[in-house]
Design an enzyme around this catalytic site. Structure first.
Site, mmCIF file in Angstrom:
data_model
loop_
_atom_site.group_PDB
_atom_site.id
_atom_site.type_symbol
_atom_site.label_atom_id
_atom_site.label_comp_id
_atom_site.label_asym_id
_atom_site.label_seq_id
_atom_site.Cartn_x
_atom_site.Cartn_y
_atom_site.Cartn_z
ATOM 1 N N LYS A 160 0.845 -1.200 0.000
ATOM 2 C CA LYS A 160 0.000 0.000 0.000
ATOM 3 C C LYS A 160 0.880 1.250 0.000
ATOM 4 O O LYS A 160 0.625 2.213 -0.732
ATOM 5 C CB LYS A 160 -0.950 -0.007 1.209
ATOM 6 C CG LYS A 160 -2.075 -1.015 1.035
ATOM 7 C CD LYS A 160 -2.860 -1.306 2.305
ATOM 8 C CE LYS A 160 -3.842 -2.455 2.028
ATOM 9 N NZ LYS A 160 -4.557 -2.925 3.218
ATOM 10 N N ASP B 116 -11.342 2.502 3.372
ATOM 11 C CA ASP B 116 -11.669 1.091 3.134
ATOM 12 C C ASP B 116 -13.170 0.918 2.897
ATOM 13 O O ASP B 116 -13.610 -0.117 2.401
ATOM 14 C CB ASP B 116 -11.259 0.245 4.352
ATOM 15 C CG ASP B 116 -10.000 -0.573 4.089
ATOM 16 O OD1 ASP B 116 -9.635 -0.736 2.925
ATOM 17 O OD2 ASP B 116 -9.395 -1.036 5.079
ATOM 18 N N GLN C 55 -5.402 -2.012 9.345
ATOM 19 C CA GLN C 55 -5.118 -3.282 8.677
ATOM 20 C C GLN C 55 -5.757 -4.432 9.461
ATOM 21 O O GLN C 55 -5.501 -4.605 10.651
ATOM 22 C CB GLN C 55 -3.597 -3.486 8.546
ATOM 23 C CG GLN C 55 -3.205 -4.716 7.764
ATOM 24 C CD GLN C 55 -3.645 -4.661 6.296
ATOM 25 O OE1 GLN C 55 -3.532 -3.655 5.632
ATOM 26 N NE2 GLN C 55 -4.174 -5.778 5.804
#
Ligand code: NAD
Length: 280
Positions: free
Chosen positions: A52, A119, A96
């Site tokens: 990322k 997200d 995460q």
């Protein structure tokens, strides 16, 4: 033989468009910023987080990783999220997953400012997706839909079957396809006669987590087959679709690796850019 929906090529095109928009935003004095919170030492998570960061660097997005130890308390984690919520240099926050046992994922995700939830896992964004309001769309289903659109097919009224009902892939994927006016079926571990469903699918999305689960005999000839699976088998990455038996039957297919996985990070970059554009 199926046409390949190449996530690498599609990502390159999208990333160069993102990079151009980042340049325009920087000219107005705003550098888009992404913060990734990584709790613990899960090796797979560390690889994802590194990728990322690399993706951000490629398109000019500022990124930082907040590394917290395995034994971090819920309170410390949420305080860190609050700090990033208030940081004007950060437009996107990502926790995460999975978090180490003992930490409450839902409570942590709920702490993220919905505008910074790149997200798309916050309840408000999940609700917006279902009600058809503008919100942040989860990266993997957004990438998968982009690939489906690249076939050029009119999606109105197509039969879409999604295998898997997770909050991060299956459910938002189904909601997106519904928004595209597909007739959507969600299959899962308790579904009976799975093959009867999948053989009707003009669009088949596999998000199961079992290598080679979908075989050619489960696919309608000419279907669009989207393989979301990332499974490690003998050190190799394998999809949920058995490519060798599926490709001769399908009309379009995504490979693994080089398919949806590549698009997921690209969509994270896109979500971060859009968050920064909205906030400036
Ligand atoms: P999950 O384990 O949360 O969900 C799997 C789903 O598969 C469940 O809803 C379950 O009901 C269904 N399922 C299990 N066995 C089944 C069966 N026999 N028949 C029908 N359905 C069955 O997994 P997830 O987080 O949704 O991820 C699915 C896969 O996608 C995994 O391989 C994961 O690694 C991968 N993934 C890829 C990306 C990407 O960027 N490409 C992103 C997220 C997840």
């Amino acid at each position: 033989m199926a046409k390949i929906l190449d996530g690498k090529i599609m990502s390159e095109v999208l990333r160069s468009e993102i990079a151009e928009r980042v340049v325009r935003l920087k000219a107005r004095g705003v550098t888009p910023g992404l913060a990734v919170i990584l709790v613990g030492n899960d090796p797979a998570s560390e690889i994802y987080v590194r990728n990322k960061g690399k993706g951000c660097q490629e398109v000019g997005i500022h990124s930082e990783t907040v590394k917290l130890p395995e034994d971090t308390s819920q309170e410390v984690l949420e305080r860190e999220i609050e700090r990033l919520n208030c940081d004007p240099a950060i437009h996107g926050i990502l926790v995460q997953l999975p978090l180490p046992a003992g930490l409450d994922e839902a409570a942590a995700l709920a702490r993220i400012l919905p505008e910074k939830d790149v997200d798309g896992f916050h309840l408000l964004n999940a609700g917006r997706l279902l009600t058809g309001e503008a919100g942040v769309i989860p990266c993997t289903p957004r990438g998968a839909l982009h690939m489906i659109r690249q076939t050029g097919r009119d999606l109105n009224g197509l039969e879409a079957v999604v295998i898997g009902r997770s909050n991060i892939v299956g459910k938002p994927m189904a909601a997106l396809l519904l928004r595209e006016n597909c007739t959507v079926t969600i299959c899962h571990s308790r579904t009976q006669n799975l093959k009867e469903h999948t053989r009707r699918a003009d669009i088949l999305v596999a998000a199961v987590g079992k290598a080679g689960f979908v075989t050619g005999d489960m696919i309608k000839p000419g279907a669009i087959v989207i393989d979301v699976g990332i499974n490690r088998v003998d050190g190799k990455v394998k999809g949920d679709v058995d490519f060798d038996s599926a490709a001769p039957v399908a009309g379009w297919i995504t490979p693994v690796p080089g398919g949806v996985g590549k698009m997921t990070i690209t969509m994270l970059l896109q979500n971060t850019l859009e968050a920064a554009e909205r906030m400036s």
